[in-house]
Design a protein around this motif. Sequence first.
Motif, PDB file in Angstrom:
ATOM      1  N   SER A   1       0.829  -1.193   0.000  1.00  0.00           N
ATOM      2  CA  SER A   1       0.000   0.000   0.000  1.00  0.00           C
ATOM      3  C   SER A   1       0.867   1.247   0.000  1.00  0.00           C
ATOM      4  CB  SER A   1      -0.888  -0.017   1.245  1.00  0.00           C
ATOM      5  OG  SER A   1      -1.851   1.003   1.202  1.00  0.00           O
ATOM      6  N   THR A   2       0.366   2.291  -0.589  1.00  0.00           N
ATOM      7  CA  THR A   2       0.995   3.603  -0.524  1.00  0.00           C
ATOM      8  C   THR A   2      -0.109   4.638  -0.438  1.00  0.00           C
ATOM      9  OG1 THR A   2       2.629   5.077  -1.536  1.00  0.00           O
ATOM     10  CG2 THR A   2       1.187   3.875  -3.038  1.00  0.00           C
ATOM     11  N   ALA A   3       0.198   5.777   0.147  1.00  0.00           N
ATOM     12  CA  ALA A   3      -0.842   6.779   0.355  1.00  0.00           C
ATOM     13  C   ALA A   3      -0.283   8.185   0.404  1.00  0.00           C
ATOM     14  CB  ALA A   3      -1.580   6.489   1.660  1.00  0.00           C
ATOM     15  N   LEU A   4      -1.129   9.118  -0.007  1.00  0.00           N
ATOM     16  CA  LEU A   4      -0.919  10.539   0.240  1.00  0.00           C
ATOM     17  C   LEU A   4      -1.884  10.903   1.351  1.00  0.00           C
ATOM     18  CD1 LEU A   4      -0.942  12.122  -3.326  1.00  0.00           C
ATOM     19  CD2 LEU A   4       1.034  11.681  -1.874  1.00  0.00           C
ATOM     20  N   SER A   5      -1.353  11.393   2.454  1.00  0.00           N
ATOM     21  CA  SER A   5      -2.208  11.746   3.581  1.00  0.00           C
ATOM     22  C   SER A   5      -1.739  13.062   4.195  1.00  0.00           C
ATOM     23  CB  SER A   5      -2.183  10.627   4.632  1.00  0.00           C
ATOM     24  OG  SER A   5      -0.862  10.445   5.108  1.00  0.00           O
ATOM     25  N   ASN A   6      -2.400  13.466   5.253  1.00  0.00           N
ATOM     26  CA  ASN A   6      -2.085  14.725   5.935  1.00  0.00           C
ATOM     27  C   ASN A   6      -1.941  15.867   4.938  1.00  0.00           C
ATOM     28  OD1 ASN A   6      -2.094  13.439   8.444  1.00  0.00           O
ATOM     29  ND2 ASN A   6       0.046  12.847   8.212  1.00  0.00           N
ATOM     30  N   LEU A   7      -2.907  15.947   4.018  1.00  0.00           N
ATOM     31  CA  LEU A   7      -2.866  16.990   2.999  1.00  0.00           C
ATOM     32  C   LEU A   7      -3.087  18.348   3.652  1.00  0.00           C
ATOM     33  CD1 LEU A   7      -4.952  15.239   0.200  1.00  0.00           C
ATOM     34  CD2 LEU A   7      -2.474  15.286   0.490  1.00  0.00           C
ATOM     35  N   SER A   8      -2.287  19.309   3.240  1.00  0.00           N
ATOM     36  CA  SER A   8      -2.372  20.662   3.780  1.00  0.00           C
ATOM     37  C   SER A   8      -2.638  21.634   2.648  1.00  0.00           C
ATOM     38  CB  SER A   8      -1.068  21.037   4.487  1.00  0.00           C
ATOM     39  OG  SER A   8      -1.034  22.428   4.754  1.00  0.00           O
TER      40      SER A   8
ATOM     41  N   THR B   1       2.908  20.739  -4.164  1.00  0.00           N
ATOM     42  CA  THR B   1       4.242  21.243  -4.454  1.00  0.00           C
ATOM     43  C   THR B   1       5.287  20.725  -3.472  1.00  0.00           C
ATOM     44  OG1 THR B   1       3.740  23.251  -3.200  1.00  0.00           O
ATOM     45  CG2 THR B   1       3.450  23.342  -5.597  1.00  0.00           C
ATOM     46  N   ARG B   2       4.842  19.904  -2.502  1.00  0.00           N
ATOM     47  CA  ARG B   2       5.790  19.320  -1.544  1.00  0.00           C
ATOM     48  C   ARG B   2       5.205  18.035  -0.975  1.00  0.00           C
ATOM     49  NH1 ARG B   2      10.001  20.509   2.133  1.00  0.00           N
ATOM     50  NH2 ARG B   2       9.710  19.558   4.177  1.00  0.00           N
ATOM     51  N   LEU B   3       6.051  17.015  -0.879  1.00  0.00           N
ATOM     52  CA  LEU B   3       5.705  15.767  -0.209  1.00  0.00           C
ATOM     53  C   LEU B   3       6.716  15.522   0.895  1.00  0.00           C
ATOM     54  CD1 LEU B   3       4.917  13.340  -3.175  1.00  0.00           C
ATOM     55  CD2 LEU B   3       3.300  14.449  -1.637  1.00  0.00           C
ATOM     56  N   GLU B   4       6.240  15.015   2.016  1.00  0.00           N
ATOM     57  CA  GLU B   4       7.125  14.636   3.099  1.00  0.00           C
ATOM     58  C   GLU B   4       7.007  13.144   3.346  1.00  0.00           C
ATOM     59  OE1 GLU B   4       7.163  18.811   5.609  1.00  0.00           O
ATOM     60  OE2 GLU B   4       6.133  17.067   6.482  1.00  0.00           O
ATOM     61  N   ILE B   5       8.131  12.524   3.620  1.00  0.00           N
ATOM     62  CA  ILE B   5       8.193  11.124   4.032  1.00  0.00           C
ATOM     63  C   ILE B   5       8.813  11.135   5.419  1.00  0.00           C
ATOM     64  CG2 ILE B   5       9.182   8.846   3.581  1.00  0.00           C
ATOM     65  CD1 ILE B   5       9.406   9.694   0.591  1.00  0.00           C
ATOM     66  N   VAL B   6       8.103  10.590   6.386  1.00  0.00           N
ATOM     67  CA  VAL B   6       8.617  10.529   7.749  1.00  0.00           C
ATOM     68  C   VAL B   6       8.833   9.065   8.097  1.00  0.00           C
ATOM     69  CG1 VAL B   6       8.183  11.094  10.161  1.00  0.00           C
ATOM     70  CG2 VAL B   6       7.330  12.619   8.365  1.00  0.00           C
ATOM     71  N   THR B   7      10.056   8.725   8.489  1.00  0.00           N
ATOM     72  CA  THR B   7      10.375   7.346   8.836  1.00  0.00           C
ATOM     73  C   THR B   7      10.811   7.258  10.295  1.00  0.00           C
ATOM     74  OG1 THR B   7      12.756   7.342   8.359  1.00  0.00           O
ATOM     75  CG2 THR B   7      11.258   7.020   6.489  1.00  0.00           C
ATOM     76  N   HIS B   8      10.645   6.094  10.862  1.00  0.00           N
ATOM     77  CA  HIS B   8      11.215   5.835  12.184  1.00  0.00           C
ATOM     78  C   HIS B   8      12.739   5.883  12.051  1.00  0.00           C
ATOM     79  CE1 HIS B   8       7.625   4.498  14.472  1.00  0.00           C
ATOM     80  NE2 HIS B   8       7.167   4.283  13.251  1.00  0.00           N
ATOM     81  N   THR B   9      13.396   6.305  13.094  1.00  0.00           N
ATOM     82  CA  THR B   9      14.863   6.405  13.033  1.00  0.00           C
ATOM     83  C   THR B   9      15.516   5.048  12.785  1.00  0.00           C
ATOM     84  OG1 THR B   9      15.005   6.270  15.447  1.00  0.00           O
ATOM     85  CG2 THR B   9      14.956   8.482  14.474  1.00  0.00           C
ATOM     86  N   GLY B  10      14.881   3.969  13.189  1.00  0.00           N
ATOM     87  CA  GLY B  10      15.453   2.634  12.994  1.00  0.00           C
ATOM     88  C   GLY B  10      14.989   1.915  11.746  1.00  0.00           C
ATOM     89  N   ASN B  11      14.108   2.510  10.973  1.00  0.00           N
ATOM     90  CA  ASN B  11      13.550   1.846   9.796  1.00  0.00           C
ATOM     91  C   ASN B  11      14.432   2.120   8.577  1.00  0.00           C
ATOM     92  OD1 ASN B  11      12.050   0.787   7.715  1.00  0.00           O
ATOM     93  ND2 ASN B  11      10.097   1.538   8.492  1.00  0.00           N
TER      94      ASN B  11
ATOM     95  N   SER C   1       0.822  20.723   0.457  1.00  0.00           N
ATOM     96  CA  SER C   1       1.719  19.589   0.669  1.00  0.00           C
ATOM     97  C   SER C   1       0.958  18.386   1.196  1.00  0.00           C
ATOM     98  CB  SER C   1       2.817  19.985   1.666  1.00  0.00           C
ATOM     99  OG  SER C   1       2.241  20.289   2.920  1.00  0.00           O
ATOM    100  N   GLY C   2       1.658  17.289   1.273  1.00  0.00           N
ATOM    101  CA  GLY C   2       1.090  16.071   1.823  1.00  0.00           C
ATOM    102  C   GLY C   2       2.197  15.166   2.297  1.00  0.00           C
ATOM    103  N   GLU C   3       1.792  14.075   2.946  1.00  0.00           N
ATOM    104  CA  GLU C   3       2.745  13.095   3.439  1.00  0.00           C
ATOM    105  C   GLU C   3       2.605  11.821   2.620  1.00  0.00           C
ATOM    106  OE1 GLU C   3       3.514  10.884   7.661  1.00  0.00           O
ATOM    107  OE2 GLU C   3       3.085  13.040   7.698  1.00  0.00           O
ATOM    108  N   LEU C   4       3.721  11.246   2.240  1.00  0.00           N
ATOM    109  CA  LEU C   4       3.765  10.016   1.451  1.00  0.00           C
ATOM    110  C   LEU C   4       4.156   8.863   2.368  1.00  0.00           C
ATOM    111  CD1 LEU C   4       3.932   8.353  -1.184  1.00  0.00           C
ATOM    112  CD2 LEU C   4       6.198   9.310  -1.542  1.00  0.00           C
ATOM    113  N   GLY C   5       3.313   7.844   2.403  1.00  0.00           N
ATOM    114  CA  GLY C   5       3.594   6.662   3.206  1.00  0.00           C
ATOM    115  C   GLY C   5       3.514   5.412   2.345  1.00  0.00           C
ATOM    116  N   TYR C   6       4.134   4.328   2.828  1.00  0.00           N
ATOM    117  CA  TYR C   6       4.147   3.092   2.049  1.00  0.00           C
ATOM    118  C   TYR C   6       4.497   1.915   2.944  1.00  0.00           C
ATOM    119  CZ  TYR C   6       8.884   5.004   2.068  1.00  0.00           C
ATOM    120  OH  TYR C   6      10.065   5.598   2.453  1.00  0.00           O
TER     121      TYR C   6
ATOM    122  N   PHE D   1       1.650  11.407  -9.364  1.00  0.00           N
ATOM    123  CA  PHE D   1       0.219  11.667  -9.158  1.00  0.00           C
ATOM    124  C   PHE D   1       0.035  12.891  -8.258  1.00  0.00           C
ATOM    125  CE2 PHE D   1      -3.273  10.938  -6.082  1.00  0.00           C
ATOM    126  CZ  PHE D   1      -4.362  11.001  -6.929  1.00  0.00           C
ATOM    127  N   ALA D   2       0.799  12.958  -7.183  1.00  0.00           N
ATOM    128  CA  ALA D   2       0.675  14.075  -6.237  1.00  0.00           C
ATOM    129  C   ALA D   2       0.989  15.406  -6.898  1.00  0.00           C
ATOM    130  CB  ALA D   2       1.593  13.852  -5.042  1.00  0.00           C
TER     131      ALA D   2
END
Length: 183
Positions: free
Chosen positions: A84-91, A131-141, A96-101, A123-124
């Motif tokens: 799965s992948t998603a655009l979420s937390n759209l602002s 005009t901006r996507l953020e990817i936030v990862t765990h520090t250990g991932n 902008s939005g957040e990209l997760g997978y 697509f985004a």
Amino acid sequence: MKLDFELMTERLYLRPYKNADVLSLVDAIHTSQEALSPWLTWCTPDYDQHDAHEWIHASQQNWLYDVSYEFAIFDRETDEFVGSTALSNLSELGNSGELGYWIRESAQRRGFATEACAAISQFAFLTVGLTRLEIVTHTGNLASQRTALACRAQFECTARNRIVMHDKVVNGLLFSLIPTDIL
């Protein structure tokens, strides 16, 4: 946005979730629980068909109201559900939005996350107009961090208290993409 939308890549197709995906989603979560649960709080052994149905219904509503865009990822050759992948937390304010997978364990280390993220990023930027996507990862991932970099995302910072995990707030690594990174 329409629910019959589809993105194609060389090896994958991505589309909004359908009710028919319930069993595939549950199977992917159960067979990948050990690999995914350190990073995804909802990935638990008791995740069931009811949970999947509820999530798919919420995802369909998100699409209809342009709140977020969750895509099921399938292997074009085998038609297997791979993640799965998603655009979420759209602002709207930040455009902008957040990209997760996430990718099921049996399909990991084959470049599927990178390929899917490239498609959803286009697509985004081209369809949604962000005009901006953020990817936030765990520090250990490390796998997720490698995927972010493979997608041409730029590491920006260690974001303090960025992720809530099992009622505990932890730091996250913040990567970003802008249209000129990929277009």
